[in-house]
Write an enzyme that holds these catalytic residues in place. Structure first.
Site, mmCIF file in Angstrom:
data_model
loop_
_atom_site.group_PDB
_atom_site.id
_atom_site.type_symbol
_atom_site.label_atom_id
_atom_site.label_comp_id
_atom_site.label_asym_id
_atom_site.label_seq_id
_atom_site.Cartn_x
_atom_site.Cartn_y
_atom_site.Cartn_z
ATOM 1 N N HIS A 64 0.857 -1.208 0.029
ATOM 2 C CA HIS A 64 0.100 0.070 -0.031
ATOM 3 C C HIS A 64 0.881 1.279 0.069
ATOM 4 O O HIS A 64 0.323 2.494 -0.185
ATOM 5 C CB HIS A 64 -1.006 0.057 1.125
ATOM 6 C CG HIS A 64 -0.474 0.311 2.496
ATOM 7 N ND1 HIS A 64 -0.016 -0.678 3.587
ATOM 8 C CD2 HIS A 64 -0.118 1.724 3.239
ATOM 9 C CE1 HIS A 64 0.342 0.077 4.399
ATOM 10 N NE2 HIS A 64 0.408 1.343 4.408
ATOM 11 N N ASP A 94 0.088 -7.380 1.593
ATOM 12 C CA ASP A 94 0.488 -5.938 1.711
ATOM 13 C C ASP A 94 2.152 -6.096 1.740
ATOM 14 O O ASP A 94 2.701 -5.291 2.673
ATOM 15 C CB ASP A 94 0.078 -5.571 3.189
ATOM 16 C CG ASP A 94 0.125 -4.140 3.175
ATOM 17 O OD1 ASP A 94 0.357 -3.326 2.024
ATOM 18 O OD2 ASP A 94 -0.075 -3.143 4.181
ATOM 19 N N ASN A 172 5.042 5.159 9.043
ATOM 20 C CA ASN A 172 5.927 4.109 9.502
ATOM 21 C C ASN A 172 5.637 2.745 8.596
ATOM 22 O O ASN A 172 6.622 1.897 8.835
ATOM 23 C CB ASN A 172 5.476 3.539 11.136
ATOM 24 C CG ASN A 172 6.303 4.291 12.016
ATOM 25 O OD1 ASN A 172 5.510 5.118 12.899
ATOM 26 N ND2 ASN A 172 7.629 4.006 11.945
ATOM 27 N N SER A 173 4.487 2.773 7.819
ATOM 28 C CA SER A 173 4.365 1.694 7.109
ATOM 29 C C SER A 173 5.624 1.251 6.120
ATOM 30 O O SER A 173 6.071 2.420 5.386
ATOM 31 C CB SER A 173 3.165 1.885 6.390
ATOM 32 O OG SER A 173 1.751 2.087 6.890
ATOM 33 N N GLY A 225 -11.501 -22.501 -3.552
ATOM 34 C CA GLY A 225 -12.915 -22.078 -3.327
ATOM 35 C C GLY A 225 -13.846 -22.749 -2.335
ATOM 36 O O GLY A 225 -14.927 -23.271 -2.510
ATOM 37 N N VAL A 226 -13.211 -22.539 -1.269
ATOM 38 C CA VAL A 226 -13.982 -22.954 0.056
ATOM 39 C C VAL A 226 -13.917 -21.992 0.997
ATOM 40 O O VAL A 226 -12.861 -21.431 1.294
ATOM 41 C CB VAL A 226 -13.511 -24.552 0.614
ATOM 42 C CG1 VAL A 226 -12.196 -24.465 1.003
ATOM 43 C CG2 VAL A 226 -14.293 -24.821 1.702
#
Length: 321
Positions: A64, A94, A172-173, A225-226
């Protein structure tokens, strides 16, 4: 009454206490190796931090932070600046890898977040609010947290997120979260509230993600797909199956590999690929590129009987949301 003794004035020449020694040593080790990033996209400028983790200029940050930018500028605490190119991003963890176009300081040492314990000292190094080279310290306040992430329509949970009370602020990210030995055990990613910060762990799973970003610029994931959630195994079955927890299938996506394999809502998933499935992330750990198109044996408990099904995961894309 005997008066309390007057404390002696602090001698500036005395050694620092143990806590201060640990924090200051980590700060001295990491501050030169954590860069302030600036990126521009769609006419707007963003900022964050990044950690130099290889000797040839690869830096680790948050997806991000770089967003959809192709590059930007990195600045180090010694005044060194260099442009960088985005190598790869993975919004579902991320994490992002960028590479400096010029010289960088030596790399940090990456640790293993799986060895952390609650209450352990951690040190955060980054560039909050544009204040380069800022250091804060705190403790690991919780482990095993989950952080929902999204890429297009695909939603995923980052597993085993580290929660800390070290003060984190915007900027800080992408910065470092380190243990008392200066080993980077997490990449700071979110401010969840006052006194509550979160960091993406550095462990075997995220190392695979980082390696894929460096090599391919993206992370290929398998799709089953569960939708399932952990539940305690009934006491009457624990000794029989040797597990205290398993995953209860809540939903099977129509037309998905799970549906084609015969998995059903209500199934209790015990193992997948021969490994116990006892937490929400157990299946996610298997869903990387090497699982795409390969048979995956899944053992479930259905109506009191053990049932084996064979699923063949496909590659995840935004249509599988």
């Amino acid at each position: 009454m005997i008066p309390e003794p007057i404390p002696e004035p602090r001698d500036p020449d005395r050694p620092l206490d143990a806590y201060s020694q640990s924090v200051s040593a980590v700060a001295a080790e990491l501050t030169p190796r954590v860069a302030a990033l600036r990126v521009r996209q769609r006419g707007r400028e963003g900022a964050g931090s990044a950690v130099t983790f290889t000797a040839d200029g690869f830096l680790l940050t948050n997806a991000h932070v770089v967003g959809g930018a192709a590059g930007g500028q990195a600045a180090y605490s010694d005044g060194t600046t260099t442009s960088f190119t985005v190598v790869g991003t993975d919004p579902l963890s991320d994490l992002a890898v960028v590479r400096a176009d010029g010289d960088t300081p030596g790399p940090v040492t990456l640790g293993d977040s799986d060895k952390l314990v609650v209450g352990q000292l951690v040190v955060a190094v980054g560039n909050p609010l544009g204040m380069a080279g800022s250091v804060t310290a705190g403790v690991v306040s919780a482990l095993g947290r989950s952080l929902p992430t999204r890429s297009g329509n695909a939603v995923r949970v980052v597993e085993d997120v580290i929660q800390t009370d070290a003060a984190l602020n915007p900027g800080n990210s992408g910065g470092a979260l380190a243990d008392s030995h200066g080993r980077v055990v997490g990449i700071n990613t979110a401010v969840a509230g006052i006194g509550l910060g979160l960091a993406v762990p550095i462990n075997s799973t995220t190392r695979r993600i980082i390696a894929a970003l460096m090599h391919d610029g993206r992370v290929r994931r398998a799709y089953l797909g569960v939708v399932a959630a952990p539940i305690p195994v009934p006491a009457s079955l624990r000794e029989r199956i040797g597990q205290n927890e398993a995953l209860r299938v809540a939903e099977v996506m129509p037309g998905s590999p799970a549906a084609r394999s015969g998995l059903r809502p209500g199934d209790l998933v015990l193992t997948a690929g021969g490994s116990p499935v006892d937490q929400a992330q157990s299946l996610q750990r298997l869903m990387f590129a090497d699982a795409i198109g390969k048979p995956l044996q899944i053992t479930v408990l259905r109506n009191g009987a053990m049932v084996d099904v064979i699923a063949e995961p496909v590659e995840l894309n935004i249509e599988h949301a």
